[in-house]
Design an enzyme around this catalytic site. Structure first.
Site, PDB file in Angstrom:
ATOM      1  N   HIS A  21       0.835  -1.210   0.000  1.00  0.00           N
ATOM      2  CA  HIS A  21       0.000   0.000   0.000  1.00  0.00           C
ATOM      3  C   HIS A  21       0.862   1.249   0.000  1.00  0.00           C
ATOM      4  O   HIS A  21       1.578   1.532   0.960  1.00  0.00           O
ATOM      5  CB  HIS A  21      -0.929   0.018   1.214  1.00  0.00           C
ATOM      6  CG  HIS A  21      -1.956   1.109   1.147  1.00  0.00           C
ATOM      7  ND1 HIS A  21      -2.963   1.130   0.209  1.00  0.00           N
ATOM      8  CD2 HIS A  21      -2.132   2.234   1.893  1.00  0.00           C
ATOM      9  CE1 HIS A  21      -3.724   2.197   0.382  1.00  0.00           C
ATOM     10  NE2 HIS A  21      -3.235   2.898   1.397  1.00  0.00           N
ATOM     11  N   ARG A 191     -16.792   5.492   1.836  1.00  0.00           N
ATOM     12  CA  ARG A 191     -17.160   6.918   1.864  1.00  0.00           C
ATOM     13  C   ARG A 191     -17.241   7.466   0.444  1.00  0.00           C
ATOM     14  O   ARG A 191     -18.100   8.292   0.137  1.00  0.00           O
ATOM     15  CB  ARG A 191     -16.110   7.725   2.648  1.00  0.00           C
ATOM     16  CG  ARG A 191     -16.105   7.476   4.130  1.00  0.00           C
ATOM     17  CD  ARG A 191     -15.035   8.299   4.841  1.00  0.00           C
ATOM     18  NE  ARG A 191     -13.745   7.639   4.854  1.00  0.00           N
ATOM     19  CZ  ARG A 191     -12.630   8.144   4.366  1.00  0.00           C
ATOM     20  NH1 ARG A 191     -12.621   9.349   3.814  1.00  0.00           N
ATOM     21  NH2 ARG A 191     -11.507   7.465   4.420  1.00  0.00           N
ATOM     22  N   GLU A 217     -10.549   2.884   8.839  1.00  0.00           N
ATOM     23  CA  GLU A 217      -9.319   3.440   9.412  1.00  0.00           C
ATOM     24  C   GLU A 217      -9.651   4.309  10.623  1.00  0.00           C
ATOM     25  O   GLU A 217      -8.840   4.426  11.542  1.00  0.00           O
ATOM     26  CB  GLU A 217      -8.573   4.265   8.348  1.00  0.00           C
ATOM     27  CG  GLU A 217      -7.240   4.830   8.823  1.00  0.00           C
ATOM     28  CD  GLU A 217      -6.470   5.561   7.735  1.00  0.00           C
ATOM     29  OE1 GLU A 217      -7.011   5.710   6.617  1.00  0.00           O
ATOM     30  OE2 GLU A 217      -5.325   5.980   7.994  1.00  0.00           O
ATOM     31  N   HIS A 251      -5.794  -1.060   6.264  1.00  0.00           N
ATOM     32  CA  HIS A 251      -5.909  -0.592   7.651  1.00  0.00           C
ATOM     33  C   HIS A 251      -6.775  -1.540   8.482  1.00  0.00           C
ATOM     34  O   HIS A 251      -6.284  -2.171   9.396  1.00  0.00           O
ATOM     35  CB  HIS A 251      -6.438   0.845   7.763  1.00  0.00           C
ATOM     36  CG  HIS A 251      -5.612   1.845   7.032  1.00  0.00           C
ATOM     37  ND1 HIS A 251      -4.275   2.029   7.297  1.00  0.00           N
ATOM     38  CD2 HIS A 251      -5.909   2.707   6.023  1.00  0.00           C
ATOM     39  CE1 HIS A 251      -3.788   2.964   6.487  1.00  0.00           C
ATOM     40  NE2 HIS A 251      -4.754   3.394   5.705  1.00  0.00           N
ATOM     41  N   ASP A 302       2.130   3.100   2.979  1.00  0.00           N
ATOM     42  CA  ASP A 302       1.061   4.092   2.869  1.00  0.00           C
ATOM     43  C   ASP A 302       1.586   5.506   2.611  1.00  0.00           C
ATOM     44  O   ASP A 302       1.886   5.859   1.489  1.00  0.00           O
ATOM     45  CB  ASP A 302       0.192   4.019   4.131  1.00  0.00           C
ATOM     46  CG  ASP A 302      -1.125   4.769   3.986  1.00  0.00           C
ATOM     47  OD1 ASP A 302      -1.351   5.391   2.939  1.00  0.00           O
ATOM     48  OD2 ASP A 302      -1.943   4.727   4.912  1.00  0.00           O
TER      49      ASP A 302
HETATM   50 ZN   LIG Z   1      -3.999   4.744   1.888  1.00  0.00          ZN
END
Ligand SMILES: [Zn+2]
Length: 419
Positions: A21, A191, A217, A251, A302
């Site tokens: 990620h 979302r 997350e 996450h 990330d």
């Molecule tokens: Zn991310």
């Protein structure tokens, strides 16, 4: 594979880790988000505002320059492959590159990432991301895209599927047989994509492609999702038909027991990003419980506050120790498997011979049993990185691109708007 590898006098050979990620452009924020007007450093949501501001100004040339530096740093740190979760698709106002009446080549931002990966010699799985709406308010109402998000969106799920369907051929042409570039897919989050669109993706996206999604997350995402749909984000993915072995949840920090059981039964991948989750104050996800339920743990860097596969492995285990009061929640062998096999599986990559030589005579590793390197070594102990049959980095220096630090210095000098 064993973390032990093949011993040589002062180094061991270990299979090279995978970064499942990444958002390359988040590297701009390193060392810039630790203060705030109120004397504090804000929270995840204020960090997100910084991140969107950085996203607004990147064009293809600067993106390629930045991503080349990021991928060079990644390679020098020992990563052999990266899942780039990519949503900076279009011009700032949302107009596609290469659209009629607009200059620039089609897929300009995606090809910028591809060129950067080829230059750095890293395997890139481009997780081209569907991002269609601004989010969910706390009461569950839908937020429209704001002006900073316009470039993320293809307008409709059909628009995303259409562009995504064209991207594979463009990447294959750029790869030209090098064997480094491939296409995956992502849904930004529940979302950013509505339930009907999630179901359309489940029905119409090539089932052979890996699919990633940011999941739970923050508690606020769970609350908004419950208020909007009466279920958790995991529950919503399940209802849409997305919960299965090709899915990787990124996450997975704030989960119920029902969520954990569902992700485990679905044999989903779970991309833990321990240094990012610590940096952003996300919380500690239930990695051990997810693994015990049947999910496959892997690791990602990330936002690149840290780029070090050993520190990610260690942070995963340390977080488990801190929340459980017990040691050995993940064995060193399990940690290296998360970094390697978990990542390959999550990105739809087959096995390969990519490997590292890790020094066993450094100040950190002298005396360490080679099987316990995940708890002692850092990226600074990596003597050589071999990817796709090539020696691509030695002692932190990229064999073709040189010192990654100099690439960053050039980027920030030549693009002062990011300084
Ligand atoms: Zn991310």
């Amino acid at each position: 594979m064993s973390p032990q590898g093949t011993a040589s006098p002062n180094a061991v050979r270990v299979p090279a880790p995978v970064n499942a990620h990444s958002h390359a452009f988040h590297r701009i924020l390193r060392g810039r988000t630790h203060e705030g007007a109120d004397g504090g450093a804000g929270d995840f949501w204020t960090w997100r505002e910084h991140m969107y501001a950085a996203a607004q100004t990147l064009g293809p040339a600067a993106y390629q320059q930045l991503a080349t530096a990021v991928f060079a740093e990644m390679v020098a740190a020992g990563y052999s492959a990266v899942g780039e979760f990519h949503y900076l698709h279009h011009r700032i106002d949302g107009t596609p590159y290469g659209a009629r009446g607009s200059d620039g080549e089609p897929h300009a931002m995606e090809l910028a990432l591809g060129r950067a990966a080829l230059a750095a010699g890293i395997r890139l799985v481009l997780l081209d991301t569907c991002y269609l709406r601004g989010g969910l308010a706390a009461d569950g109402s839908v937020l429209e895209l704001d002006e900073t998000q316009a470039r993320f969106s293809d307008g409709t799920v059909e628009g995303w599927l259409r562009r995504h369907g064209q991207l594979g051929a463009a990447l294959a042409e750029l790869d030209a047989g090098a064997g480094l570039l491939s296409l995956g897919a992502a849904v930004h989050s529940v979302r950013a994509v509505a339930p009907a669109d999630l179901a359309a993706i489940a029905a119409r996206l090539d089932p052979a492609l890996p699919l990633h999604v940011h999941l739970s997350e923050q508690p606020a995402e769970n609350d908004a999702c419950h208020n909007a749909y009466g279920t958790s984000p995991t529950g919503l993915l399940k209802e849409a038909g997305l919960l299965g072995p090709r899915l990787s949840a990124v996450h997975a920090t704030h989960l119920s027991d029902t969520d954990i059981a569902a992700l485990g039964r679905g044999k989903a991948g779970i991309v833990m990003c321990p240094t990012t989750e610590a940096d952003l104050g996300d919380g500690i996800g239930p990695a051990r419980e997810l693994a015990d339920a049947g999910a496959h743990i892997c690791l990602g860097s990330d936002q690149h506050a840290v780029l070090d596969p050993y520190l990610e492995q260690r942070a995963l285990e340390h977080a488990e120790r801190l929340r459980s009061g017990k040691r050995g929640r993940f064995s060193p062998t399990e940690l290296s498997a998360a970094a390697r096999e978990g990542g390959l599986r999550s990105l739809g990559l087959g096995d390969n011979d990519d490997f590292l030589l890790v020094r066993t005579d450094s100040v950190r590793t002298a005396g360490s049993r080679s099987g316990q390197l995940p708890l002692t070594a850092t990226a600074a102990d990596i003597a050589e990185v071999h990817i796709n049959g090539q020696l691509v980095a030695r002692d932190g220096i990229h064999t073709r691109l040189g010192d990654p630090a100099k690439l960053y210095t050039a980027f920030f000098t030549e693009n002062p708007e990011f300084s």
